[in-house]
Design an enzyme around this catalytic site. Structure first.
Site, PDB file in Angstrom:
ATOM      1  N   CYS A 156       7.078  -7.015  46.565  1.00 32.64           N
ATOM      2  CA  CYS A 156       7.446  -8.490  46.273  1.00 32.64           C
ATOM      3  C   CYS A 156       8.990  -7.989  45.470  1.00 32.64           C
ATOM      4  O   CYS A 156       8.814  -7.271  44.702  1.00 32.64           O
ATOM      5  CB  CYS A 156       6.561  -9.153  45.416  1.00 32.64           C
ATOM      6  SG  CYS A 156       7.215 -10.546  44.571  1.00 32.64           S
ATOM      7  N   GLN A 215       7.662 -16.639  29.677  1.00 33.31           N
ATOM      8  CA  GLN A 215       8.806 -16.731  30.665  1.00 33.31           C
ATOM      9  C   GLN A 215       8.526 -15.606  31.731  1.00 33.31           C
ATOM     10  O   GLN A 215       8.706 -14.405  31.199  1.00 33.31           O
ATOM     11  CB  GLN A 215      10.071 -17.104  30.190  1.00 33.31           C
ATOM     12  CG  GLN A 215      10.153 -18.249  29.250  1.00 33.31           C
ATOM     13  CD  GLN A 215      10.245 -19.438  30.062  1.00 33.31           C
ATOM     14  OE1 GLN A 215      10.387 -19.548  31.303  1.00 33.31           O
ATOM     15  NE2 GLN A 215      10.226 -20.567  29.496  1.00 33.31           N
ATOM     16  N   PHE A 230       4.798 -27.875  23.047  1.00 38.20           N
ATOM     17  CA  PHE A 230       4.464 -26.803  24.021  1.00 38.20           C
ATOM     18  C   PHE A 230       5.151 -25.336  23.775  1.00 38.20           C
ATOM     19  O   PHE A 230       5.670 -24.856  24.811  1.00 38.20           O
ATOM     20  CB  PHE A 230       4.901 -27.310  25.407  1.00 38.20           C
ATOM     21  CG  PHE A 230       4.466 -28.912  25.805  1.00 38.20           C
ATOM     22  CD1 PHE A 230       3.353 -29.114  26.541  1.00 38.20           C
ATOM     23  CD2 PHE A 230       5.352 -29.762  25.439  1.00 38.20           C
ATOM     24  CE1 PHE A 230       2.832 -30.482  26.610  1.00 38.20           C
ATOM     25  CE2 PHE A 230       5.010 -31.052  25.595  1.00 38.20           C
ATOM     26  CZ  PHE A 230       3.735 -31.530  26.177  1.00 38.20           C
ATOM     27  N   GLU A 240       0.688 -26.036  20.586  1.00 37.69           N
ATOM     28  CA  GLU A 240       0.285 -25.607  21.922  1.00 37.69           C
ATOM     29  C   GLU A 240      -1.294 -25.537  22.018  1.00 37.69           C
ATOM     30  O   GLU A 240      -1.998 -25.640  21.269  1.00 37.69           O
ATOM     31  CB  GLU A 240       0.679 -23.946  21.995  1.00 37.69           C
ATOM     32  CG  GLU A 240       0.045 -23.284  22.923  1.00 37.69           C
ATOM     33  CD  GLU A 240       0.462 -23.457  24.210  1.00 37.69           C
ATOM     34  OE1 GLU A 240       1.761 -23.492  24.615  1.00 37.69           O
ATOM     35  OE2 GLU A 240      -0.429 -23.391  25.038  1.00 37.69           O
ATOM     36  N   ASP A 285       8.925 -28.488  25.866  1.00 40.12           N
ATOM     37  CA  ASP A 285       9.064 -27.632  27.244  1.00 40.12           C
ATOM     38  C   ASP A 285       7.876 -27.571  27.884  1.00 40.12           C
ATOM     39  O   ASP A 285       7.016 -26.700  27.939  1.00 40.12           O
ATOM     40  CB  ASP A 285       9.297 -26.152  26.569  1.00 40.12           C
ATOM     41  CG  ASP A 285       9.613 -25.190  27.733  1.00 40.12           C
ATOM     42  OD1 ASP A 285       9.596 -25.511  28.738  1.00 40.12           O
ATOM     43  OD2 ASP A 285       9.536 -24.151  27.450  1.00 40.12           O
ATOM     44  N   CYS A 287      10.605 -27.266  33.950  1.00 37.89           N
ATOM     45  CA  CYS A 287      10.859 -26.800  35.294  1.00 37.89           C
ATOM     46  C   CYS A 287      10.468 -27.600  36.662  1.00 37.89           C
ATOM     47  O   CYS A 287      10.298 -27.123  37.643  1.00 37.89           O
ATOM     48  CB  CYS A 287       9.730 -25.379  35.321  1.00 37.89           C
ATOM     49  SG  CYS A 287       8.009 -26.110  35.098  1.00 37.89           S
TER      50      CYS A 287
HETATM   51  C1  LIG Z   1       6.475 -24.326  30.262  1.00 36.39           C
HETATM   52  S1  LIG Z   1       5.272 -23.439  29.137  1.00 36.39           S
HETATM   53  C2  LIG Z   1       6.442 -23.284  27.853  1.00 36.39           C
HETATM   54  C3  LIG Z   1       5.954 -22.278  26.817  1.00 36.39           C
HETATM   55  C4  LIG Z   1       6.962 -21.787  25.792  1.00 36.39           C
HETATM   56  N1  LIG Z   1       8.087 -23.020  25.301  1.00 36.39           N
HETATM   57  C5  LIG Z   1       7.994 -20.787  26.251  1.00 36.39           C
HETATM   58  O1  LIG Z   1       9.394 -21.021  26.548  1.00 36.39           O
HETATM   59  O2  LIG Z   1       7.454 -19.587  26.650  1.00 36.39           O
HETATM   60  C6  LIG Z   1       4.409 -24.934  28.795  1.00 36.39           C
HETATM   61  C7  LIG Z   1       3.534 -24.602  27.816  1.00 36.39           C
HETATM   62  O3  LIG Z   1       2.506 -25.791  27.545  1.00 36.39           O
HETATM   63  C8  LIG Z   1       1.303 -25.286  27.113  1.00 36.39           C
HETATM   64  N2  LIG Z   1       0.587 -26.823  27.500  1.00 36.39           N
HETATM   65  C9  LIG Z   1       0.491 -27.351  28.788  1.00 36.39           C
HETATM   66  N3  LIG Z   1      -0.294 -28.489  28.513  1.00 36.39           N
HETATM   67  C10 LIG Z   1      -0.467 -28.693  27.273  1.00 36.39           C
HETATM   68  C11 LIG Z   1      -0.864 -29.682  26.195  1.00 36.39           C
HETATM   69  N4  LIG Z   1      -1.747 -30.782  27.224  1.00 36.39           N
HETATM   70  N5  LIG Z   1      -0.883 -29.683  25.154  1.00 36.39           N
HETATM   71  C12 LIG Z   1      -0.226 -28.415  24.498  1.00 36.39           C
HETATM   72  N6  LIG Z   1       0.178 -27.452  25.036  1.00 36.39           N
HETATM   73  C13 LIG Z   1       0.005 -27.538  26.274  1.00 36.39           C
HETATM   74  C14 LIG Z   1       0.953 -24.194  28.247  1.00 36.39           C
HETATM   75  O4  LIG Z   1      -0.032 -23.494  27.888  1.00 36.39           O
HETATM   76  C15 LIG Z   1       2.293 -23.663  27.970  1.00 36.39           C
HETATM   77  O5  LIG Z   1       2.144 -22.616  27.180  1.00 36.39           O
END
Ligand SMILES: C[S@@+](CC[C@H](N)C(=O)[O-])C[C@H]1O[C@@H](n2cnc3c(N)ncnc32)[C@H](O)[C@@H]1O
Length: 360
Positions: free
Chosen positions: A53, A182, A213, A234, A282, A309
């Site tokens: 990959c 990430q 998040f 989170e 996020d 995303c």
């Molecule tokens: C796209 S990631 C972003 C993480 C972080 N901002 C980063 O840049 O590394 C989305 C995050 O949201 C969390 N998440 C998903 N659903 C959630 C919820 N209902 N409440 C709180 N956090 C949540 C996931 O576990 C994940 O860590």
């Protein structure tokens, strides 16, 4: 990268030369062969076998190669999980590459997601993988549910340490198997710089930042030295644990991380921190829950940086924040100032966007 084990190998029909044109045939050939790789588009049960990959690091590819040459050996007795019959052992293989914060050399974590805990069966595979010098952690997440989730109910460390580290924007981050991080560190650096630029912190240590998040706390922590206080929310408890450790690891004392589900907030949400000057949001692909949209439209922070995303849910949520939600009797209060796409997932159709909203 996250690979899946499967009982139905998906075989793509070869590209067919037609003079200068190349035609890709859409039909699929299905065999009953076992496979380890990526899900065929639109199929939850068919897996494209992947030997190499190009999206992952070289040491990670060495791990994949060793697993591929070993796991189907009948003498070992490993079986892929069958998503129809709900039998079998191996569900997913997750390979993460970080860096040793002292030496800068790659550190690889290998996470086997299995349907039950049978370490003896995995050990011949673990012994081979751990001969690769970059492998510093082998984890087994046990997920006995019938679903496709790669998060385990129990987690066991089969070799080495329970986490790896990575450097981002001059800070060190500890990452465990179930915490979001990430996948593309080089582009994450670009992404975080854009988020910081969009947030437009004054830098005098007077502002409150809310990092929704927050995962392992990465975005908020990169702001911490220029802000008064960071509050991160989170849902994954291991990620919150990592975020707290990451604050300590980097000598940051003005960050508070709280575990909670942002889809289930109630009236008490927001009482435990001062009114934010800047909100970073996020979410993962489903975007924000209506409860959170409502709260954001009530609290009216001067700036929101929305990182997404998934362009579809991103457009929906931006529309709610700017124009309101008629059926919920909510008025919108924001103006969209910029949307900057970042290619976090090269060679795929996916795109990440950093969107700046300002209170009108
Ligand atoms: C796209 S990631 C972003 C993480 C972080 N901002 C980063 O840049 O590394 C989305 C995050 O949201 C969390 N998440 C998903 N659903 C959630 C919820 N209902 N409440 C709180 N956090 C949540 C996931 O576990 C994940 O860590």
């Amino acid at each position: 990268m996250e690979f899946s084990f499967g009982t139905k190998r998906w075989v793509q029909k070869e590209l067919k030369d037609k003079g200068e044109e190349v035609e890709v045939k859409q039909e699929t050939n299905e065999t009953d062969g076992y496979a380890l790789g990526l899900h065929a588009p639109g199929f939850f049960d068919k897996v494209l076998h992947v030997q190499k990959c190009f999206l992952q690091s070289e040491p990670a590819d060495k791990v994949l190669a060793v697993v591929q040459e070993t796991w189907m050996d009948p003498a070992i007795g490993l079986t892929p999980y069958d998503v129809h019959k709900h039998v079998g052992f191996l569900k997913h293989l997750m390979i993460r590459t970080g860096r040793n914060i002292s030496t800068g050399t790659p550190e690889v974590m290998v996470n086997f997601v299995t349907s039950c805990y049978k370490p003896d069966v995995l050990m011949p595979l673990v012994d081979k993988i751990t001969k690769i010098p970059e492998v510093v952690s082998v984890i087994n997440n046990v997920n006995s549910s019938v679903g496709n989730s790669s998060v385990g109910e129990q987690e066991y460390t089969l070799y080495g340490k329970p986490n790896i580290t990575e450097m981002l924007r001059g800070l060190a981050f500890q990452i465990s198997a179930n915490s979001f991080f990430q996948t593309n560190t080089k582009q994450a650096d670009v992404l975080y710089k854009l988020i910081e630029d969009s947030a437009g912190l004054k830098g005098d240590g007077s502002e409150i930042v809310l990092d929704l998040f927050c995962g392992t706390g990465t975005i908020g922590l990169t702001f911490a030295r220029r802000a008064k206080h960071i509050y991160g929310y989170e849902v994954v408890p291991e990620a919150i644990e990592d975020a707290r450790k990451n604050a300590k690891l980097n000598g940051i004392n003005n960050a508070t991380f709280v575990q909670g589900d942002l889809n289930k907030i109630n009236e008490s949400f927001g009482k435990e921190f001062p009114k934010p000057d800047i909100i970073i949001s996020d979410p993962n692909r489903p975007g924000m829950h209506m409860k959170l949209i409502k709260w954001l439209l009530e609290v009216k922070a001067p700036r929101i940086v929305y990182v997404s995303c998934n362009p579809a849910t991103c457009a929906r949520d931006l529309d709610y924040l700017c124009h309101g939600v008629e059926e919920k009797d909510l008025r919108g209060f924001y103006e969209l100032k910029s949307v900057i796409p970042v290619d976090m997932f090269p060679h795929t159709p996916h795109i990440e966007c950093v969107c700046l909203l300002e209170l009108r």
